[in-house]
Motif scaffolding. Structure first.
Motif, PDB file in Angstrom:
ATOM      1  N   GLY A   1       0.809  -1.218   0.000  1.00  0.00           N
ATOM      2  CA  GLY A   1       0.000   0.000   0.000  1.00  0.00           C
ATOM      3  C   GLY A   1       0.837   1.261   0.000  1.00  0.00           C
ATOM      4  O   GLY A   1       0.471   2.265   0.602  1.00  0.00           O
ATOM      5  N   GLN A   2       1.964   1.223  -0.714  1.00  0.00           N
ATOM      6  CA  GLN A   2       2.889   2.356  -0.762  1.00  0.00           C
ATOM      7  C   GLN A   2       3.275   2.665  -2.201  1.00  0.00           C
ATOM      8  O   GLN A   2       3.188   1.803  -3.073  1.00  0.00           O
ATOM      9  N   ALA A   3       3.733   3.883  -2.419  1.00  0.00           N
ATOM     10  CA  ALA A   3       4.239   4.259  -3.740  1.00  0.00           C
ATOM     11  C   ALA A   3       5.244   5.388  -3.599  1.00  0.00           C
ATOM     12  O   ALA A   3       5.223   6.137  -2.618  1.00  0.00           O
ATOM     13  N   SER A   4       6.109   5.507  -4.591  1.00  0.00           N
ATOM     14  CA  SER A   4       7.029   6.627  -4.703  1.00  0.00           C
ATOM     15  C   SER A   4       6.779   7.289  -6.046  1.00  0.00           C
ATOM     16  O   SER A   4       6.613   6.609  -7.058  1.00  0.00           O
ATOM     17  N   CYS A   5       6.758   8.605  -6.034  1.00  0.00           N
ATOM     18  CA  CYS A   5       6.571   9.377  -7.264  1.00  0.00           C
ATOM     19  C   CYS A   5       7.776  10.293  -7.417  1.00  0.00           C
ATOM     20  O   CYS A   5       8.266  10.833  -6.425  1.00  0.00           O
ATOM     21  N   TRP A   6       8.240  10.446  -8.628  1.00  0.00           N
ATOM     22  CA  TRP A   6       9.377  11.326  -8.808  1.00  0.00           C
ATOM     23  C   TRP A   6       9.330  12.079 -10.111  1.00  0.00           C
ATOM     24  O   TRP A   6       8.950  11.590 -11.149  1.00  0.00           O
ATOM     25  N   SER A   7       9.674  13.317  -9.991  1.00  0.00           N
ATOM     26  CA  SER A   7       9.957  14.310 -11.012  1.00  0.00           C
ATOM     27  C   SER A   7      10.169  15.585 -10.210  1.00  0.00           C
ATOM     28  O   SER A   7       9.758  15.658  -9.052  1.00  0.00           O
ATOM     29  N   SER A   8      10.805  16.536 -10.762  1.00  0.00           N
ATOM     30  CA  SER A   8      11.036  17.761  -9.989  1.00  0.00           C
ATOM     31  C   SER A   8       9.979  18.814 -10.280  1.00  0.00           C
ATOM     32  O   SER A   8      10.142  19.972  -9.963  1.00  0.00           O
ATOM     33  N   LEU A   9       8.872  18.393 -10.868  1.00  0.00           N
ATOM     34  CA  LEU A   9       7.795  19.334 -11.169  1.00  0.00           C
ATOM     35  C   LEU A   9       6.810  19.473 -10.018  1.00  0.00           C
ATOM     36  O   LEU A   9       5.794  20.137 -10.145  1.00  0.00           O
ATOM     37  N   GLY A  10       7.074  18.826  -8.901  1.00  0.00           N
ATOM     38  CA  GLY A  10       6.227  18.992  -7.731  1.00  0.00           C
ATOM     39  C   GLY A  10       5.034  18.066  -7.679  1.00  0.00           C
ATOM     40  O   GLY A  10       4.133  18.274  -6.881  1.00  0.00           O
ATOM     41  N   TRP A  11       4.977  17.043  -8.518  1.00  0.00           N
ATOM     42  CA  TRP A  11       3.840  16.138  -8.515  1.00  0.00           C
ATOM     43  C   TRP A  11       4.066  14.986  -7.557  1.00  0.00           C
ATOM     44  O   TRP A  11       3.940  13.834  -7.896  1.00  0.00           O
ATOM     45  N   LEU A  12       4.439  15.327  -6.357  1.00  0.00           N
ATOM     46  CA  LEU A  12       4.699  14.308  -5.367  1.00  0.00           C
ATOM     47  C   LEU A  12       3.382  13.722  -4.882  1.00  0.00           C
ATOM     48  O   LEU A  12       2.368  14.408  -4.820  1.00  0.00           O
ATOM     49  N   CYS A  13       3.420  12.487  -4.525  1.00  0.00           N
ATOM     50  CA  CYS A  13       2.191  11.797  -4.131  1.00  0.00           C
ATOM     51  C   CYS A  13       2.187  11.435  -2.655  1.00  0.00           C
ATOM     52  O   CYS A  13       1.505  10.506  -2.241  1.00  0.00           O
ATOM     53  N   SER A  14       2.926  12.187  -1.853  1.00  0.00           N
ATOM     54  CA  SER A  14       3.051  11.844  -0.438  1.00  0.00           C
ATOM     55  C   SER A  14       1.731  11.925   0.318  1.00  0.00           C
ATOM     56  O   SER A  14       1.569  11.280   1.349  1.00  0.00           O
ATOM     57  N   ASP A  15       0.777  12.680  -0.179  1.00  0.00           N
ATOM     58  CA  ASP A  15      -0.534  12.799   0.480  1.00  0.00           C
ATOM     59  C   ASP A  15      -1.524  11.733   0.035  1.00  0.00           C
ATOM     60  O   ASP A  15      -2.642  11.673   0.550  1.00  0.00           O
ATOM     61  N   VAL A  16      -1.144  10.895  -0.915  1.00  0.00           N
ATOM     62  CA  VAL A  16      -2.053   9.873  -1.446  1.00  0.00           C
ATOM     63  C   VAL A  16      -1.956   8.603  -0.603  1.00  0.00           C
ATOM     64  O   VAL A  16      -0.865   8.139  -0.295  1.00  0.00           O
TER      65      VAL A  16
END
Length: 115
Positions: free
Chosen positions: A60-75
């Motif tokens: 139930g975890q994920a990592s998102c990456w790009s430097s455009l700020g589309w982080l998914c830490s709140d998901v």
């Protein structure tokens, strides 16, 4: 060796699923730098034009990456059955619960709070 390759408009990911490793290259603004991502236990990788998501479905975890700020830490990725994307947004779908969480550019799909 490499089991899958993923791409977007300016970056690539070469995934060694069996080893829990990946290499990324291309423009770091679009995900070409994944040096901070832990690929152990990753079950699927998704991409759109601007970034990547590494899903650890069973955890139930994920990592998102790009430097455009589309982080998914709140998901909340618990019970996510699938991730979909368009060029500028992602949606994590919990089919069994009939719920979705979205992130990215809000006016092109990154905000699904009204769904």
């Amino acid at each position: 060796g490499v089991t899958e390759i993923y791409s977007n408009q300016d970056a690539f990911v070469a995934w060694k699923k069996d080893l829990g490793q990946a290499s990324c290259w291309g423009d770091s603004h679009y995900g070409g730098d994944c040096s901070g991502v832990d690929f152990s236990n990753v079950t699927e990788i998704f991409s759109n034009d601007y970034g990547f998501v590494a899903l650890k479905k069973h955890l139930g975890q994920a990592s998102c990456w790009s430097s455009l700020g589309w982080l998914c830490s709140d998901v909340d990725f618990s019970n996510v059955t699938e991730i979909y994307s368009n060029p500028r947004a992602f949606v994590a779908w919990k089919k069994d619960l009939g719920q979705a969480s979205c992130w990215g550019i809000s006016d092109v799909g990154g905000d699904c709070s009204g769904v």
